[in-house]
Write an enzyme that holds these catalytic residues in place. Structure first.
Site, PDB file in Angstrom:
ATOM      1  N   LYS A 126     -82.786 -32.370  43.457  1.00 12.60           N
ATOM      2  CA  LYS A 126     -82.178 -32.379  44.798  1.00 12.60           C
ATOM      3  C   LYS A 126     -81.506 -33.699  45.145  1.00 12.60           C
ATOM      4  CE  LYS A 126     -86.152 -31.938  45.381  1.00 12.60           C
ATOM      5  NZ  LYS A 126     -87.439 -32.483  44.995  1.00 12.60           N
ATOM      6  N   GLU A 150     -79.973 -23.936  42.043  1.00 11.35           N
ATOM      7  CA  GLU A 150     -80.847 -23.172  42.955  1.00 11.35           C
ATOM      8  C   GLU A 150     -82.199 -23.856  43.144  1.00 11.35           C
ATOM      9  OE1 GLU A 150     -80.413 -19.773  44.599  1.00 11.35           O
ATOM     10  OE2 GLU A 150     -81.898 -21.020  45.575  1.00 11.35           O
ATOM     11  N   GLY A 155     -87.638 -24.676  46.132  1.00  6.50           N
ATOM     12  CA  GLY A 155     -88.321 -24.102  44.973  1.00  6.50           C
ATOM     13  C   GLY A 155     -87.912 -22.687  44.630  1.00  6.50           C
ATOM     14  N   LYS A 226     -82.384 -32.034  50.833  1.00  5.33           N
ATOM     15  CA  LYS A 226     -82.206 -30.576  50.784  1.00  5.33           C
ATOM     16  C   LYS A 226     -81.308 -30.110  51.931  1.00  5.33           C
ATOM     17  CE  LYS A 226     -86.811 -29.873  48.722  1.00  5.33           C
ATOM     18  NZ  LYS A 226     -88.222 -29.675  49.083  1.00  5.33           N
ATOM     19  N   GLY A 323     -93.872 -26.300  42.931  1.00  3.25           N
ATOM     20  CA  GLY A 323     -94.818 -25.773  41.937  1.00  3.25           C
ATOM     21  C   GLY A 323     -94.093 -25.372  40.669  1.00  3.25           C
TER      22      GLY A 323
END
Ligand code: HSE
Length: 450
Positions: A126, A150, A155, A226, A323
């Site tokens: 990012k 993406e 995430g 973001k 994660g």
């Protein structure tokens, strides 16, 4: 054969044969830590599934990681381990390079090296996309290859694809998101268990959400990067991170979360983007939202993005924002997209380093406010304070006086004021006046979104 020649050759095959043929695509993974490791696992375990469902055979041809033992421990075969980026990009079997190293150091050099060799790049980075997407996209375009990211935002939640493909019919006027899981975990813990900030942070670190140096998350940088990417895509114009107002959660007092709850509000670190006739506003800060708002029930490390479009009305996407496997889901979906589309889709805005000329950014935005003061319980105090608000043109919705015991204070009591919508500068001016008045000091100022 370079990427352009490959596409050309593919297009020259008759359509019937093209659908019969299984396309083979080679990928390289740069960095097999948490996200890269999850990406390797997903690609290898789902290889047959993608052959069946996508008519594409995606093969991990190369892995670059400083720690070969770590790579082998997750099942990377020794023969695909590369020792340099030059080796990776010179490998003719590698069509797509996946960057999961992070940061703006070698990751940038490696991505540039791949793009210059005509390899499509998929990245989860990012900060790099926020700061350098203009430069990377220019090189990608020049070399006829794709740049997909993406996984850089939220995430496993497919927000970039939604903005690129799913809601293109709309003018997006508003975006509000919980786009940092660490801070959402901390604020949830503070709200549900009445924990203070320091102990909630410690717990987040223990669980591996927050890093040893948590600044990137708790001070709002991660959410700011973001938001810069997402609002540029939503509003079709560059929203540089320097134009984003940023405040983190490290000053949040659990008493305010509790008082807010009593008044019907939940506290979240929101990333907010709005686009209207007066310009664009983009900000990241702790925000009270009504308990009934869909974002108020997004708890723990979960993320969600709420969009408003002029045709579709409201949309909310919800899921895991971080994660290993959730982020790998986004990475691999980009790989599949790149592997199955010969046409490349770039940004829908003029992707430059700075904001486009003529686009206005609003810093003196409008919001409602929660303001907490600590006052002596004496005649005339409230009148003096409300007098200052009146002088600054701020209209008050609600005043709540709390007891000493609720504040843990000896002689003073908490006084909470909720304002109608007003401007940021009016509130700053009222706060300065109160602090200089000798009556009291303002203890907390929290913006409220309805
Ligand atoms: N550290 C981020 C978070 C995940 O807590 O949401 C990666 O952006």
């Amino acid at each position: 054969m370079n990427k352009k020649e490959k596409i050309q050759a593919e297009q020259n095959v008759c359509p019937e044969r093209r659908t019969e043929m299984m396309k083979k695509v080679g990928v390289a993974i740069l960095g097999v830590g948490v996200v890269g490791g999850g990406t390797f696992k997903t690609l290898t375990e789902h290889r047959e599934f993608y052959k069946k469902t996508q008519n594409v055979d995606i093969v991990v041809e190369s892995v670059l990681d400083r720690d070969h033992e770590r790579a082998k421990s997750i099942g990377v075969p020794a023969e695909v381990l590369a020792s340099s980026i030059q080796e990776v990009v010179a490998n003719p079997n590698v069509d797509i390079v996946i960057e999961t190293i992070g940061g703006c150091g070698v990751a940038k050099d490696f991505i540039l090296a791949a793009l210059q060799e005509g390899k499509t790049v998929v990245t989860a980075n990012k900060e790099l996309i926020c700061k350098y997407s203009h430069e990377l996209e220019r090189v990608a375009k020049r070399n006829g290859c794709g740049l997909y990211y993406e996984a850089s935002c939220v995430g496993g939640v497919p927000i970039i694809r939604t903005l690129l493909d799913g809601v293109q019919a709309n003018h997006i006027t508003e975006m509000m998101g919980i786009i940092n899981g660490t801070t959402n975990y901390i604020l949830t813990k503070m709200a549900q268990e009445n924990a203070d900030y320091a102990s909630a942070l410690k717990e987040a670190q223990r669980l591996g959400y927050a890093e040893f140096n948590p600044t990137n998350d708790v001070d709002g940088y991660d959410a700011m990067y973001k938001l810069s990417i997402l609002s540029s895509m939503a509003f079709h114009t560059k929203v540089p991170y320097g134009k984003i107002m940023r405040e983190g959660i490290s000053q949040v007092d659990s008493r305010d979360i509790a008082f807010g709850k009593q008044l019907g509000y939940t506290l979240k670190l929101l990333a907010i983007g709005k686009s209207g006739e007066d310009g664009i506003e983009a900000r990241v800060h702790p925000t009270f939202i009504p308990n009934a708002h869909p974002l108020a029930s997004v708890n723990d490390a979960y993320n969600a993005v709420y969009l408003r479009g002029d045709a579709v009305d409201d949309i909310m996407l919800y899921g895991r924002g971080a994660g290993s496997l959730p982020t790998a889901s986004a990475v691999v979906s980009d790989v599949i997209y790149a592997a199955t589309h010969s046409e490349i889709k770039y940004s829908t805005f003029k992707n430059t380093a700075t904001a486009e000329k003529g686009v206005k950014f609003i810093s003196d935005f409008t919001s409602a406010y929660y303001i907490r003061l600590s006052v002596e319980d004496e005649a005339g105090v409230l009148a003096k304070i409300t007098g200052i608000f009146a002088k600054c043109g701020i209209s008050i919705v609600e005043v709540a006086q709390k007891s000493k015991s609720e504040a843990g204070e000896d002689t003073r009591i908490p006084l909470i004021i909720i304002t109608h919508k007003t401007t940021e500068n009016s509130v700053k001016s009222a706060v300065a006046k109160i602090n200089q008045s000798g009556i009291t000091q303002v203890k907390a100022v929290i913006r409220v979104e309805e």
